[in-house]
Design a protein around this motif. Structure first.
Motif, short mmCIF file in Angstrom:
data_model
loop_
_atom_site.label_atom_id
_atom_site.label_comp_id
_atom_site.label_asym_id
_atom_site.label_seq_id
_atom_site.Cartn_x
_atom_site.Cartn_y
_atom_site.Cartn_z
N GLY A 46 -15.63 37.24 -14.81
CA GLY A 46 -16.86 37.40 -15.60
C GLY A 46 -17.61 36.10 -15.78
O GLY A 46 -18.74 36.10 -16.26
N ALA A 47 -16.97 34.99 -15.41
CA ALA A 47 -17.63 33.70 -15.59
C ALA A 47 -17.07 32.69 -14.61
O ALA A 47 -15.90 32.77 -14.21
CB ALA A 47 -17.43 33.20 -17.01
N LEU A 48 -17.90 31.74 -14.24
CA LEU A 48 -17.53 30.69 -13.32
C LEU A 48 -18.06 29.38 -13.89
O LEU A 48 -19.20 29.33 -14.37
CB LEU A 48 -18.21 30.99 -11.97
N LEU A 49 -17.24 28.34 -13.86
CA LEU A 49 -17.70 27.05 -14.39
C LEU A 49 -18.46 26.29 -13.31
O LEU A 49 -18.17 26.43 -12.12
CB LEU A 49 -16.51 26.24 -14.89
N VAL A 50 -19.41 25.49 -13.74
CA VAL A 50 -20.24 24.73 -12.81
C VAL A 50 -20.04 23.24 -13.10
O VAL A 50 -20.08 22.82 -14.26
CB VAL A 50 -21.73 25.11 -12.96
N THR A 51 -19.82 22.48 -12.02
CA THR A 51 -19.54 21.04 -12.21
C THR A 51 -20.50 20.19 -11.41
O THR A 51 -21.12 20.64 -10.43
CB THR A 51 -18.11 20.70 -11.74
N GLN A 52 -20.63 18.95 -11.85
CA GLN A 52 -21.36 17.93 -11.12
C GLN A 52 -20.48 16.68 -11.18
O GLN A 52 -20.12 16.26 -12.29
CB GLN A 52 -22.71 17.68 -11.79
N GLU A 53 -20.16 16.14 -10.04
CA GLU A 53 -19.21 15.02 -9.97
C GLU A 53 -17.94 15.33 -10.77
O GLU A 53 -17.47 14.51 -11.56
CB GLU A 53 -19.87 13.73 -10.45
N ASP A 54 -17.45 16.53 -10.59
CA ASP A 54 -16.20 17.01 -11.19
C ASP A 54 -16.25 17.21 -12.70
O ASP A 54 -15.26 17.58 -13.33
CB ASP A 54 -15.02 16.07 -10.87
N LYS A 55 -17.40 16.93 -13.33
CA LYS A 55 -17.49 17.13 -14.78
C LYS A 55 -18.20 18.45 -15.07
O LYS A 55 -19.15 18.82 -14.37
CB LYS A 55 -18.27 15.98 -15.42
#
Lengths: 142, 178
Positions: A46-55
């Motif tokens: 139901g949800a997916l996390l989004v990262t930028q440079e692993d954060k």
């Protein structure tokens, strides 16, 4: 049911590992990942996390997809994960008490709460269903 | 530092409250009838279009909808069904019938059934919603995980509402890590 069970740390909920994608990923690929049925996610995610440079920088939920993509008839092939995500979601750590998660879910109307480490890297995710499952151990069975 | 001592005071007050006797959620509080905590959910008729469902979800800010036929509950369609079965899988889904995508004959409970029963069914079946129906299987309302969490929060006001706000928690963490 004793309120003190809610003072236990969130890791007692046995949180799912954090599935995450890069902010630049085409949305169609992120959606495909959410739709994937596995033994752990028998009805997808139901949800997916989004990262930028692993954060951690955002979260895409099924609600975001219904409201920001489907209902507006936007073309999924022309979007990236970053264009649809909810930016800077509220987070907790696995050491925070479970009651913090209840509190966020109630007041923020969230169903998913990302767990991060001290560098804001995602380490897990908990859902309102995880909390119900945990509470069910402490009340009368059917 | 005054700030740190404030945090320490808050934490110790919280612990004292928790350690007092009588902080359990009593059995009768968990055994509240579902009819008193269910919430209204709109219905569409069997055969309605996927677009009708999506419009209702957005306009009512709700995650699942009843599908009825002759007033009787036939199924439930939720955001997950749309995500899994519709998005990026079908070209022109808007006019297709909701019946192809809904969850048919979901588990239902009665308004006189109790909250602990709903919690156990949700935990065992992995459900997020349970429709509440009358004797003729007409939908009366929905009990969702979110509303159960809100019910619990409302019955633990002391513990939850006295939590330090997030900036203070972050400061606590920084201090602990130092």
């Amino acid at each position: 049911m004793d309120v003190r069970i809610l003072q236990e740390a969130i890791h007692h909920l046995d949180p799912h590992l954090a599935d995450h994608v890069n902010i630049e990923l085409p949305l169609a690929e992120a959606v495909a990942q959410m739709q994937e049925v596995t033994s752990e996610h028998q009805r997808g995610m139901g949800a997916l996390l989004v990262t930028q440079e692993d954060k951690l920088i955002g979260i895409i939920t099924e609600r975001d997809l219904v409201r920001r993509v489907i209902s507006q008839k936007r073309d999924i092939k022309r979007l990236t994960a970053g264009q649809v995500m909810t930016a800077q979601p509220e987070t907790l750590t696995a050491e925070d008490p479970i009651v913090f998660a209840l509190n966020l879910m109630h007041f923020g109307h969230y169903r998913h709460i990302p767990l991060v480490d001290e560098e804001n890297k995602p380490v897990g995710i908990i859902t309102s269903k995880d909390i119900i499952k945990y509470i069910s151990q402490f009340i009368k069975s059917i | 530092m005054p700030f740190e001592s404030f945090v320490d005071d808050e934490i110790s007050t919280m612990q004292e409250q928790l350690n007092e006797s009588g902080r359990a959620l009593e059995t009768h509080e968990i055994q509240v009838p579902l009819g008193s905590i269910m919430h209204h959910v709109p219905s569409v008729l069997s055969g309605a279009s996927v677009q009708d469902v999506i419009n209702l979800m957005v306009s009512h800010d709700i995650g699942s909808i009843f599908v009825v036929s002759d007033e009787s509950l036939k199924g439930v369609i939720g955001e997950r069904d749309i995500l899994l079965k519709v998005l990026n899988k079908l070209g022109d889904y808007a006019n297709l019938s909701v019946d192809h995508f809904m969850k048919c004959d979901p588990l239902t409970l009665k308004p006189e059934d109790l909250l602990d029963t709903a919690i156990q069914h949700m935990a065992q079946g992995g459900f997020r919603h349970i429709p509440i129906v009358d004797d003729q299987h007409r939908p009366l309302g929905m009990v969702s995980v979110r509303h159960i969490i809100s019910y619990l929060i409302e019955h633990f006001p002391q513990e939850v509402l006295t939590l330090p706000p997030k900036p203070i928690r972050n400061a606590m963490r920084a201090r602990e890590g130092a």
